[in-house]
Design an enzyme around this catalytic site. Structure first.
Site, PDB file in Angstrom:
ATOM      1  N   HIS A  38     -12.195  -6.531  -5.432  1.00  0.00           N
ATOM      2  CA  HIS A  38     -12.387  -5.663  -4.271  1.00  0.00           C
ATOM      3  C   HIS A  38     -13.103  -4.395  -4.716  1.00  0.00           C
ATOM      4  O   HIS A  38     -12.603  -3.641  -5.543  1.00  0.00           O
ATOM      5  CB  HIS A  38     -11.019  -5.348  -3.672  1.00  0.00           C
ATOM      6  CG  HIS A  38     -11.039  -4.638  -2.360  1.00  0.00           C
ATOM      7  ND1 HIS A  38     -11.330  -3.295  -2.254  1.00  0.00           N
ATOM      8  CD2 HIS A  38     -10.790  -5.073  -1.103  1.00  0.00           C
ATOM      9  CE1 HIS A  38     -11.248  -2.936  -0.978  1.00  0.00           C
ATOM     10  NE2 HIS A  38     -10.930  -4.000  -0.257  1.00  0.00           N
ATOM     11  N   GLU A  87     -14.050  -8.635   0.148  1.00  0.00           N
ATOM     12  CA  GLU A  87     -14.786  -7.356   0.068  1.00  0.00           C
ATOM     13  C   GLU A  87     -15.094  -7.004  -1.386  1.00  0.00           C
ATOM     14  O   GLU A  87     -14.923  -5.877  -1.822  1.00  0.00           O
ATOM     15  CB  GLU A  87     -13.971  -6.238   0.723  1.00  0.00           C
ATOM     16  CG  GLU A  87     -13.591  -6.530   2.158  1.00  0.00           C
ATOM     17  CD  GLU A  87     -12.758  -5.435   2.800  1.00  0.00           C
ATOM     18  OE1 GLU A  87     -12.949  -5.174   3.994  1.00  0.00           O
ATOM     19  OE2 GLU A  87     -11.905  -4.844   2.099  1.00  0.00           O
ATOM     20  N   GLY A 134      -1.553  -2.117  -6.036  1.00  0.00           N
ATOM     21  CA  GLY A 134      -2.435  -3.088  -5.419  1.00  0.00           C
ATOM     22  C   GLY A 134      -3.740  -2.505  -4.927  1.00  0.00           C
ATOM     23  O   GLY A 134      -4.790  -3.125  -5.046  1.00  0.00           O
ATOM     24  N   HIS A 135      -3.683  -1.342  -4.335  1.00  0.00           N
ATOM     25  CA  HIS A 135      -4.911  -0.639  -3.933  1.00  0.00           C
ATOM     26  C   HIS A 135      -4.907   0.705  -4.628  1.00  0.00           C
ATOM     27  O   HIS A 135      -4.190   1.618  -4.265  1.00  0.00           O
ATOM     28  CB  HIS A 135      -4.979  -0.461  -2.421  1.00  0.00           C
ATOM     29  CG  HIS A 135      -6.361  -0.102  -1.940  1.00  0.00           C
ATOM     30  ND1 HIS A 135      -7.123   0.888  -2.520  1.00  0.00           N
ATOM     31  CD2 HIS A 135      -7.123  -0.613  -0.939  1.00  0.00           C
ATOM     32  CE1 HIS A 135      -8.278   0.976  -1.885  1.00  0.00           C
ATOM     33  NE2 HIS A 135      -8.309   0.082  -0.928  1.00  0.00           N
ATOM     34  N   CYS A 191     -16.852   2.371   2.340  1.00  0.00           N
ATOM     35  CA  CYS A 191     -15.885   2.981   1.421  1.00  0.00           C
ATOM     36  C   CYS A 191     -16.276   2.762  -0.031  1.00  0.00           C
ATOM     37  O   CYS A 191     -15.985   3.594  -0.892  1.00  0.00           O
ATOM     38  CB  CYS A 191     -14.492   2.415   1.666  1.00  0.00           C
ATOM     39  SG  CYS A 191     -13.670   3.048   3.142  1.00  0.00           S
ATOM     40  N   GLU A 230     -19.432  -2.389   1.591  1.00  0.00           N
ATOM     41  CA  GLU A 230     -18.526  -1.565   2.399  1.00  0.00           C
ATOM     42  C   GLU A 230     -18.833  -0.078   2.232  1.00  0.00           C
ATOM     43  O   GLU A 230     -19.098   0.396   1.122  1.00  0.00           O
ATOM     44  CB  GLU A 230     -17.075  -1.853   2.001  1.00  0.00           C
ATOM     45  CG  GLU A 230     -16.070  -1.135   2.884  1.00  0.00           C
ATOM     46  CD  GLU A 230     -14.636  -1.434   2.520  1.00  0.00           C
ATOM     47  OE1 GLU A 230     -13.747  -0.626   2.887  1.00  0.00           O
ATOM     48  OE2 GLU A 230     -14.387  -2.470   1.861  1.00  0.00           O
ATOM     49  N   HIS A 281       0.818  -1.220   0.000  1.00  0.00           N
ATOM     50  CA  HIS A 281       0.000   0.000   0.000  1.00  0.00           C
ATOM     51  C   HIS A 281       0.856   1.277   0.000  1.00  0.00           C
ATOM     52  O   HIS A 281       0.395   2.335   0.415  1.00  0.00           O
ATOM     53  CB  HIS A 281      -0.929   0.050   1.223  1.00  0.00           C
ATOM     54  CG  HIS A 281      -2.031  -0.971   1.192  1.00  0.00           C
ATOM     55  ND1 HIS A 281      -1.818  -2.299   1.457  1.00  0.00           N
ATOM     56  CD2 HIS A 281      -3.361  -0.841   0.950  1.00  0.00           C
ATOM     57  CE1 HIS A 281      -2.964  -2.955   1.380  1.00  0.00           C
ATOM     58  NE2 HIS A 281      -3.915  -2.108   1.065  1.00  0.00           N
ATOM     59  N   CYS A 299     -10.719   2.546   7.680  1.00  0.00           N
ATOM     60  CA  CYS A 299     -10.795   3.323   6.448  1.00  0.00           C
ATOM     61  C   CYS A 299     -12.156   3.988   6.271  1.00  0.00           C
ATOM     62  O   CYS A 299     -12.243   5.101   5.748  1.00  0.00           O
ATOM     63  CB  CYS A 299     -10.492   2.421   5.257  1.00  0.00           C
ATOM     64  SG  CYS A 299     -11.435   0.871   5.255  1.00  0.00           S
ATOM     65  N   CYS A 300     -13.240   3.312   6.703  1.00  0.00           N
ATOM     66  CA  CYS A 300     -14.581   3.835   6.425  1.00  0.00           C
ATOM     67  C   CYS A 300     -14.917   5.102   7.212  1.00  0.00           C
ATOM     68  O   CYS A 300     -15.429   6.071   6.639  1.00  0.00           O
ATOM     69  CB  CYS A 300     -15.623   2.749   6.655  1.00  0.00           C
ATOM     70  SG  CYS A 300     -15.448   1.340   5.532  1.00  0.00           S
TER      71      CYS A 300
END
Length: 683
Positions: free
Chosen positions: A277, A329, A211-212, A347, A345, A162, A420-421
């Site tokens: 995801h 997710e 990756g994200h 997010c 989610e 990340h 994160c949310c």
């Protein structure tokens, strides 16, 4: 977890290097009116923005302190200690909260908050390495970095580290802080990091599919502020690196774990479905829209159009939620939209707002705003409690006290190990004014029906538009147009799909019965003929000060039916009034909701309840309720009052049953009695 607000004003732009001359002319055809130019006075949204400012953001900063997220930066600056939190992306919770606080400062000036952010940004600056690298999970102790980070920079970027995800959120926060305050302190940190990223990655250099995703969107933001072409070309490079991973085996039963989970299973121009995801995916799709708009790349545009159609036709919950499968997710297969195990989610709802705003700006079609509105009023704000400091990571569609199925979260939490949310909500809420209006030449779009005032320019002429109404509870909309001088332009008012018999812009959901009620529009009290364009009423006029446009939207309680390919909802209906989707909760229904039946002929009454859940429009009807007499081994139905509340408001009064999709007739009875399993949430 986030996007660019493509419309934000570029404060002090000319003082930055490489600006106006190097910015290309290609861009979104439609530009949103900046959040800085829209002042809300709305009964529904303004209290939520105030709660975000007064509760959510301070609580988020406090929790970043208490959980050692801030300490990680202090230790990185000292090059001493041990990484003190769980995940290497925990840095982003600080960035996201700074972003939200920056937007909030523009709306609600706060000297103490400004000073606190200045001090926090100094800690971020001190943690940055001389070449621009900023990643506390390695910098604190480079010899013993976080286990997800790998022994060297970037080597685990695709799978775990990340590093670029952290950078992306830094860029988003930096632009928000700069635009809201005019200060370059955080922006300078971000630009130094971005220059490092551009020097490391690119053609002939290191390549990776992040990756994200979010660094792509962040780089586009920096490009908009600085005009530096390397930032845009790097964003495009990261998109084009997808589909090159050699370890992906599409025939493996676990293929998603090394391919589609990261949207790395094929090149982006060949992707046609929403996969993997959900948050990562929707950040990627937002970036694809950005790059398509700014470069004119038609292959990327065609791909993101196809992906959006797949999502809205086969993978969208009735609340606007996305990401059906808890494991990973992620998006499930087509029509895989379970209720008790729905992940949704928070997010992903945030990311879905960003994506649909971009799609609207590309195409000018109201269907994208219809989806955006569905998310805003339902699956997004369900993610934060009415207290502003309790949250859902996942957003369930049904909670049963007696079930053999695992469920997502049955109650809210103040914070998560992977938090994160909450911080994503903190940054999205104060940016809401930037979604209300948009412009293209002589066209002014009214997208969201939120009371307040905007000051904009059509050409060189100043125009003020004031909205006054009680949406979403009432459908009478009023727009007062006040140009500084008589001005010709087209006012385009969105005609919501739900007000024209369309539950969503696809066949995934439909209203069970047609409506005979129609939308009506008057100007200065007189009905006016109008043409429609892509879901908008087009009102061309030489506008004069004090002209009043009134729009009446039919607000009926509608039963919603899912496509029969959605197996979980066969024989079931959901309830919707205007843009708001409803649910039944235990508190209002004799402690239970899984026993309620809503036959096709059910008629609901509506009543505004100012003392309930901060003020809601409540639905009621008399319906059959199933009663199980275990002692006598008998099943019967009785008549009782069903009370439904807006879905967003559930789980604010304790833990208990909740249901969105109601059976229309008695087909089976759940006789298994055991406590539900709870699905662990995480990134």
């Amino acid at each position: 977890m986030k996007r660019l607000l493509p419309s934000l004003a570029l404060l002090g732009l000319c003082s930055l290097p490489g600006t106006a001359q190097s910015i290309k002319k290609s861009d979104y055809p439609i530009q949103a009116v900046s959040f800085t130019k829209v002042k809300l006075a709305d009964n529904f949204w303004l209290p939520r923005l105030k709660t975000n400012t007064e509760v959510t953001i301070p609580a988020s900063f406090q929790r970043c302190e208490a959980t050692n997220r801030v300490k990680n930066f202090e230790m990185a600056a000292a090059k001493s200690g041990k990484f003190a939190t769980i995940f290497p992306f925990d840095d982003t919770d600080i960035y996201k909260t700074i972003e939200g606080a920056s937007y909030s400062l523009k709306l609600y000036p706060d000297e103490k908050l400004d000073e606190y952010m200045d001090a926090l940004i100094k800690k971020v600056a001190a943690a940055q390495e001389p070449d621009g690298y900023l990643y506390t999970a390695r910098t604190i102790d480079p010899a013993h970095p976080h286990e997800w980070a790998g022994p060297e920079r970037w080597v685990k970027e695709r799978e775990l580290s990340h590093e670029l995800y952290n950078s992306g959120h830094l860029y988003e926060a930096a632009v928000a802080h700069y635009e809201a305050t005019g200060k370059k302190t955080l922006l300078s940190i971000a630009l130094k990091n971005a220059d490092l990223v551009c020097s490391v990655f690119g053609p002939g250099k290191r390549g990776v599919a992040p990756g994200h995703e979010i660094v792509e969107m962040g780089l586009v933001k920096l490009y908009r502020v600085t005009g530096k072409p390397e930032y845009l070309s790097s964003a495009k490079f990261f998109l084009e690196e997808r589909g090159k991973y050699q370890g992906y085996d599409p025939k493996s039963p676990d293929a998603w774990k090394n391919g589609s989970y990261w949207q790395d299973h094929k090149p982006v121009v060949d992707q046609k479905e929403a996969v993997g995801h959900a948050v990562r995916a929707e950040y990627l799709y937002s970036a694809m829209a950005d790059v398509a708009a700014l470069t004119g790349d038609q292959r990327i545009l065609a791909a993101v159009d196809s992906i959006w159609l797949n999502m809205v036709s086969k993978k969208l919950y009735v609340t606007g939620g996305t990401g059906a499968v808890p494991g990973g997710e992620r998006f499930g297969g087509n029509y895989e939209l379970p209720n008790t195990t729905a992940y949704n989610e928070t997010c992903a709802a945030v990311a879905n707002v960003y994506w649909n705003q971009r799609m609207f700006q590309l195409h000018g079609d109201s269907k994208y705003v219809d989806v955006l509105e569905k998310v805003l009023y339902n699956g997004l704000i369900s993610g934060v409690g009415l207290d502003g400091k309790s949250f859902f990571y996942s957003n369930a569609m049904q909670i049963k006290n007696s079930t053999s199925f695992p469920q997502t979260e049955p109650q809210r939490a103040g914070w998560f190990d992977c938090s994160c949310c909450p911080t994503n909500m903190a940054r999205l809420m104060p940016s809401l004014p930037g979604y209300v209006y948009a412009q293209k030449g002589q066209d002014v779009y009214a997208n969201l029906f939120i009371s307040g005032t905007t000051d904009l320019k059509v050409g060189t002429k100043a125009v003020r538009i004031t909205q006054q109404h009680n949406y979403p509870w009432q459908g009478d909309l009023k727009f007062t147009i006040s140009p500084a001088a008589t001005t010709d332009f087209n006012l385009l008012v969105r005609l919501p799909g739900w007000a024209q018999g369309e539950a969503v812009p696809s066949d995934l959901y439909r209203f069970a019965t047609p409506s005979t009620e129609k939308i009506s529009i008057t100007v200065n009290g007189k009905p006016v003929p109008y043409t429609t364009r892509q879901g908008y009423a087009v009102l061309p006029r030489q506008w004069r000060r004090g002209d009043v446009v009134e729009v009446k939207l039919p607000l009926e309680v509608r039963q919603v039916v899912a496509n029969p390919k959605v197996q979980d909802n066969l024989g079931r209906v959901a309830l919707q009034r205007g843009p708001v989707v409803y649910c039944a909760e235990w508190r209002d229904n004799n402690g239970k909701t899984s026993n309620l039946i809503v036959p096709a002929a059910t008629r609901f009454t509506t009543s505004y309840q100012p003392q309930v859940l901060n003020g809601i429009m409540q639905l009621q009807a008399t319906v059959p309720a199933v009663q199980v007499d275990a002692a006598n081994h008998s099943i019967s139905t009785t008549r009782q009052t069903l009370t439904a509340i807006p879905y967003y408001a559930w789980a604010n009064r304790g833990k208990g049953e909740m249901v969105v999709w109601f059976p229309q007739q008695l087909t089976d009875v759940d006789l298994i009695s055991r406590q539900p399993k709870e699905v662990t949430v995480g990134k």
